[in-house]
Design an enzyme around this catalytic site. Sequence first.
Site, PDB file in Angstrom:
ATOM      1  N   HIS A   1      34.220 -25.174 -23.841  1.00 13.71           N
ATOM      2  CA  HIS A   1      33.787 -26.086 -22.920  1.00 13.71           C
ATOM      3  C   HIS A   1      34.574 -26.327 -21.765  1.00 13.71           C
ATOM      4  O   HIS A   1      34.246 -27.030 -20.593  1.00 13.71           O
ATOM      5  CB  HIS A   1      33.425 -27.580 -23.701  1.00 13.71           C
TER       6      HIS A   1
ATOM      7  N   ASP B   1      21.985 -39.175 -22.646  1.00 11.18           N
ATOM      8  CA  ASP B   1      22.545 -38.234 -23.369  1.00 11.18           C
ATOM      9  C   ASP B   1      22.687 -38.828 -24.847  1.00 11.18           C
ATOM     10  O   ASP B   1      23.419 -39.703 -25.194  1.00 11.18           O
ATOM     11  CB  ASP B   1      23.976 -37.493 -23.281  1.00 11.18           C
TER      12      ASP B   1
ATOM     13  N   ILE C   1      23.005 -37.907 -27.702  1.00  6.50           N
ATOM     14  CA  ILE C   1      24.393 -37.559 -28.663  1.00  6.50           C
ATOM     15  C   ILE C   1      24.994 -36.527 -27.568  1.00  6.50           C
ATOM     16  O   ILE C   1      24.612 -35.565 -27.378  1.00  6.50           O
ATOM     17  CB  ILE C   1      24.161 -36.970 -29.964  1.00  6.50           C
ATOM     18  N   ASP C   2      26.130 -37.197 -26.943  1.00  9.35           N
ATOM     19  CA  ASP C   2      26.964 -36.300 -26.326  1.00  9.35           C
ATOM     20  C   ASP C   2      27.919 -36.021 -27.208  1.00  9.35           C
ATOM     21  O   ASP C   2      28.629 -36.706 -27.855  1.00  9.35           O
ATOM     22  CB  ASP C   2      27.626 -37.268 -25.109  1.00  9.35           C
TER      23      ASP C   2
ATOM     24  N   ARG D   1      38.133 -31.183 -16.903  1.00  7.43           N
ATOM     25  CA  ARG D   1      37.125 -30.576 -17.507  1.00  7.43           C
ATOM     26  C   ARG D   1      36.865 -29.392 -16.581  1.00  7.43           C
ATOM     27  O   ARG D   1      36.332 -29.516 -15.408  1.00  7.43           O
ATOM     28  CB  ARG D   1      35.992 -31.450 -17.576  1.00  7.43           C
TER      29      ARG D   1
ATOM     30  N   ASP E   1      25.634 -35.948 -18.695  1.00  4.63           N
ATOM     31  CA  ASP E   1      27.232 -35.656 -19.532  1.00  4.63           C
ATOM     32  C   ASP E   1      28.064 -36.470 -18.795  1.00  4.63           C
ATOM     33  O   ASP E   1      29.447 -36.360 -19.386  1.00  4.63           O
ATOM     34  CB  ASP E   1      27.394 -34.257 -19.576  1.00  4.63           C
TER      35      ASP E   1
ATOM     36  N   SER F   1      33.208 -35.355 -26.232  1.00  3.28           N
ATOM     37  CA  SER F   1      32.232 -36.029 -25.635  1.00  3.28           C
ATOM     38  C   SER F   1      32.929 -37.021 -24.475  1.00  3.28           C
ATOM     39  O   SER F   1      33.976 -36.865 -24.198  1.00  3.28           O
ATOM     40  CB  SER F   1      31.490 -36.903 -26.794  1.00  3.28           C
TER      41      SER F   1
ATOM     42  N   THR G   1      27.495 -33.093 -29.747  1.00  6.77           N
ATOM     43  CA  THR G   1      26.822 -32.956 -30.934  1.00  6.77           C
ATOM     44  C   THR G   1      27.533 -32.147 -32.064  1.00  6.77           C
ATOM     45  O   THR G   1      27.502 -32.367 -32.981  1.00  6.77           O
ATOM     46  CB  THR G   1      25.426 -31.981 -30.795  1.00  6.77           C
TER      47      THR G   1
ATOM     48  N   GLU H   1      18.289 -35.583 -22.162  1.00  5.98           N
ATOM     49  CA  GLU H   1      18.592 -34.138 -22.647  1.00  5.98           C
ATOM     50  C   GLU H   1      17.637 -33.454 -23.520  1.00  5.98           C
ATOM     51  O   GLU H   1      17.240 -32.369 -23.277  1.00  5.98           O
ATOM     52  CB  GLU H   1      19.894 -33.971 -23.250  1.00  5.98           C
TER      53      GLU H   1
ATOM     54  N   ASP I   1      19.950 -36.766 -32.676  1.00 10.30           N
ATOM     55  CA  ASP I   1      19.799 -36.417 -31.211  1.00 10.30           C
ATOM     56  C   ASP I   1      18.384 -37.004 -30.732  1.00 10.30           C
ATOM     57  O   ASP I   1      18.257 -37.865 -29.970  1.00 10.30           O
ATOM     58  CB  ASP I   1      20.016 -34.880 -30.678  1.00 10.30           C
TER      59      ASP I   1
HETATM   60  N1  A2P Z   1      29.321 -24.202 -22.690  1.00  9.72           N
HETATM   61  C1  A2P Z   1      29.443 -25.263 -22.533  1.00  9.72           C
HETATM   62  N2  A2P Z   1      30.464 -25.728 -21.685  1.00  9.72           N
HETATM   63  C2  A2P Z   1      30.903 -26.924 -21.109  1.00  9.72           C
HETATM   64  N3  A2P Z   1      29.851 -27.872 -21.855  1.00  9.72           N
HETATM   65  C3  A2P Z   1      28.953 -27.688 -22.783  1.00  9.72           C
HETATM   66  C4  A2P Z   1      28.996 -26.502 -23.272  1.00  9.72           C
HETATM   67  N4  A2P Z   1      27.949 -26.295 -24.203  1.00  9.72           N
HETATM   68  C5  A2P Z   1      27.639 -27.818 -24.198  1.00  9.72           C
HETATM   69  N5  A2P Z   1      28.309 -28.457 -23.627  1.00  9.72           N
HETATM   70  C6  A2P Z   1      28.536 -30.111 -23.417  1.00  9.72           C
HETATM   71  O1  A2P Z   1      29.481 -30.643 -23.348  1.00  9.72           O
HETATM   72  C7  A2P Z   1      29.591 -31.718 -23.729  1.00  9.72           C
HETATM   73  C8  A2P Z   1      30.724 -32.064 -24.941  1.00  9.72           C
HETATM   74  O2  A2P Z   1      31.613 -32.040 -24.094  1.00  9.72           O
HETATM   75  P1  A2P Z   1      33.121 -32.240 -24.636  1.00  9.72           P
HETATM   76  O3  A2P Z   1      33.474 -30.552 -24.623  1.00  9.72           O
HETATM   77  O4  A2P Z   1      33.645 -32.984 -23.529  1.00  9.72           O
HETATM   78  O5  A2P Z   1      33.150 -32.573 -25.969  1.00  9.72           O
HETATM   79  C9  A2P Z   1      28.316 -31.979 -24.336  1.00  9.72           C
HETATM   80  O6  A2P Z   1      27.361 -32.813 -23.311  1.00  9.72           O
HETATM   81  C10 A2P Z   1      27.897 -30.741 -24.586  1.00  9.72           C
HETATM   82  O7  A2P Z   1      26.590 -31.030 -24.722  1.00  9.72           O
HETATM   83  P2  A2P Z   1      25.869 -31.687 -26.097  1.00  9.72           P
HETATM   84  O8  A2P Z   1      25.480 -33.086 -25.166  1.00  9.72           O
HETATM   85  O9  A2P Z   1      24.581 -31.009 -26.210  1.00  9.72           O
HETATM   86  O10 A2P Z   1      26.801 -32.032 -27.133  1.00  9.72           O
HETATM   87 MG    MG Z   2      26.372 -33.871 -23.489  1.00 13.88          MG
HETATM   88 MG    MG Z   3      23.565 -34.335 -26.132  1.00 19.07          MG
HETATM   89 MG    MG Z   4      22.791 -30.803 -26.627  1.00 22.41          MG
END
Ligand code: A2P
Ligand code: MG
Ligand code: MG
Ligand code: MG
Length: 419
Positions: free
Chosen positions: A303, A206, A208-209, A344, A356, A327, A211, A143, A118
Site C-alpha cells: 500500500h 468506507d 471497513i477501511d 502514504r 480512504d 487503515s 479490510t 466503497e 464491509d
Molecule cells: N494497492 C493498494 N495501495 C494502496 N492502498 C490500497 C491498496 N489496496 C487497497 N488499499 C486501501 O488502502 C487502505 C488501507 O490502508 P492502509 O494501507 O493504510 O491500511 C484501505 O483503504 C484499502 O482499501 P480497503 O478499504 O478496501 O481496505
Molecule cells: Mg479503505
Molecule cells: Mg473498505
Molecule cells: Mg476494500
Amino acid sequence: MATAAVSVSSCLRAVVASSSSSSTSSCSYSYCYFYSRRHLPTTSRTPKFAKPHFVSLPSFVASRPLVVAAAAMSYDKEFAAAKKAASLAARLCQKVQKELLQSDVQSKSDRSPVTVADYGSQAIVSFVLERELSTEPLSLVAEEDSGDLRKDSGKDTLQRITKHVNETIATDGSYSASPLSPEDVLRAIDTGKSEGGSFGRHWVLDPIDGTKGFLRGDQYAVALALLDDGKVVLGVLACPNLPLASIAGNVTSENAVGCLFYAKVGSGTFMQSLDGSSPVKVHVSDIGNSEDASFFESYEKAHSMQDLTSSIARKLGVKAPPVRIDSQAKYGALSRGDGAIYMRFPHKGYREKIWDHAAGCIVVTEAGGVATDAAGQPLDFSKGRYLDLDTGIIVTNQKLMPSLLKAVRESLEEKSSSL
Ligand SMILES: Nc1ncnc2c1ncn2[C@@H]1O[C@H](COP(=O)(O)O)[C@@H](O)[C@H]1OP(=O)(O)O
Ligand SMILES: [Mg+2]
Ligand SMILES: [Mg+2]
Ligand SMILES: [Mg+2]
C-alpha cells in the site's frame, strides 16, 4: 446566530460554518452564504460573504411565497446521525470479526477482499442516515456495491449480511420497523453509488477501511464524512481495535480498545470510547524537532513505498522505527498525538479514493494537524470518487510540515534520478 428573513424556495438555506481553529487546515474553511441548491443558476449558487447578508434573489425565487428564517447551519443533526451510524456499523464489524468464517470473505474484481462486515456496515450506515435525516435526499459515495450479492453465488452471503444487519439494528432499540429484507439490504448498499462532486452535500463512507487488518484481527476503521460543496465539514472514525491509551512506540499500557473520533468544522476533534465514555478533546503532537518525531505508515507493504518513507525519515533524523498499522486508525492515533507524522506513497498506478481519507483528514486537521499531497497541496475531495493528487499523502503538525515537505521533495527527486 445569523438570521435573515427572505422569500425563498423551500430549499434555500443559510449556512454558516464557523471559523476553523487552524488557518492552514486543508479540510477546514470558514464562510457564510445563502444559496438554493437546485433553483439558482450556477453563478449564484455559492456567493461568499464575510458576514451574514440579506441577499437580493432572482425574481423566480423571490416570487415563491415561502418566508424562511434562515438559521445558521451547524450540522448538529448530521453529526449526531454520523456518530450513531458509525458506532452501530462498528458494532456489526466487531461481532463479525469475532465469528469470522472463511465463507464470509470474498475477492472483488481487483482481487481485494470484501467481507459480510464491509457490506453489512455499509447497509447500516445507509439505513441510519436515511432514518435520521429523512428530510433530505441521501447522496452517499461509498466503497461497496451489491453486484456480487445479486448473483446466485451471493445468495447465502446476502442472507448472512441481512441477519447481521437486523440483529445490529435491533440492539439499538430506536428503530421499531419490521426487519429489513435481503432486497432492502441490497438497496441500502447501493445507495452508496453517488459520484460526489463539488456541489451540494455528499456523505462519504468506507464501511471497513483496512479490510486486510480486519481479517488479521488488527486495526480497521469505519470512516464516515460529510462533504458540503466539496469541503469536508464533519467526519467520524470508529476504530474498534484501537487502544484507548496511546500507542506511541507501538506499546500500550492498557488493554481497553474501541475508539470513536469525531470532528466538525471549526469545533475541534474529540475521542470517546465506543462504549460511550465521556468525550475528550484531542490534539496532535506539538513536537517541533523532527528527530523526536515518530511516524505512521501502512502495515501492508503493497500500500505504500516503504523505501521512500525510510529515506524521508532518515533525512528528518527520525530515530524511532515506523509504527505500521492498518487503515485510517492512523489518522485517529495521529490526532491524539500518538505519533507526529503519517506518510502514504502508493505504488505507481494506484488511485486514492475519497473515502480512504475524508473522515481521517478532518479528524486530524481539526486536532491542529495538516494533511496535504506530496507537493504540499490541500487534499481536494470535490473531484468525484477519486482524489486527484500529486504522488502521495503526508500528514503532520504545523511545525514539522515545512521540513517534512523538504525531505519529501528531496527523496522524490533522488528516487526519480535513480530510475
Ligand atoms: N494497492 C493498494 N495501495 C494502496 N492502498 C490500497 C491498496 N489496496 C487497497 N488499499 C486501501 O488502502 C487502505 C488501507 O490502508 P492502509 O494501507 O493504510 O491500511 C484501505 O483503504 C484499502 O482499501 P480497503 O478499504 O478496501 O481496505
Ligand atoms: Mg479503505
Ligand atoms: Mg473498505
Ligand atoms: Mg476494500
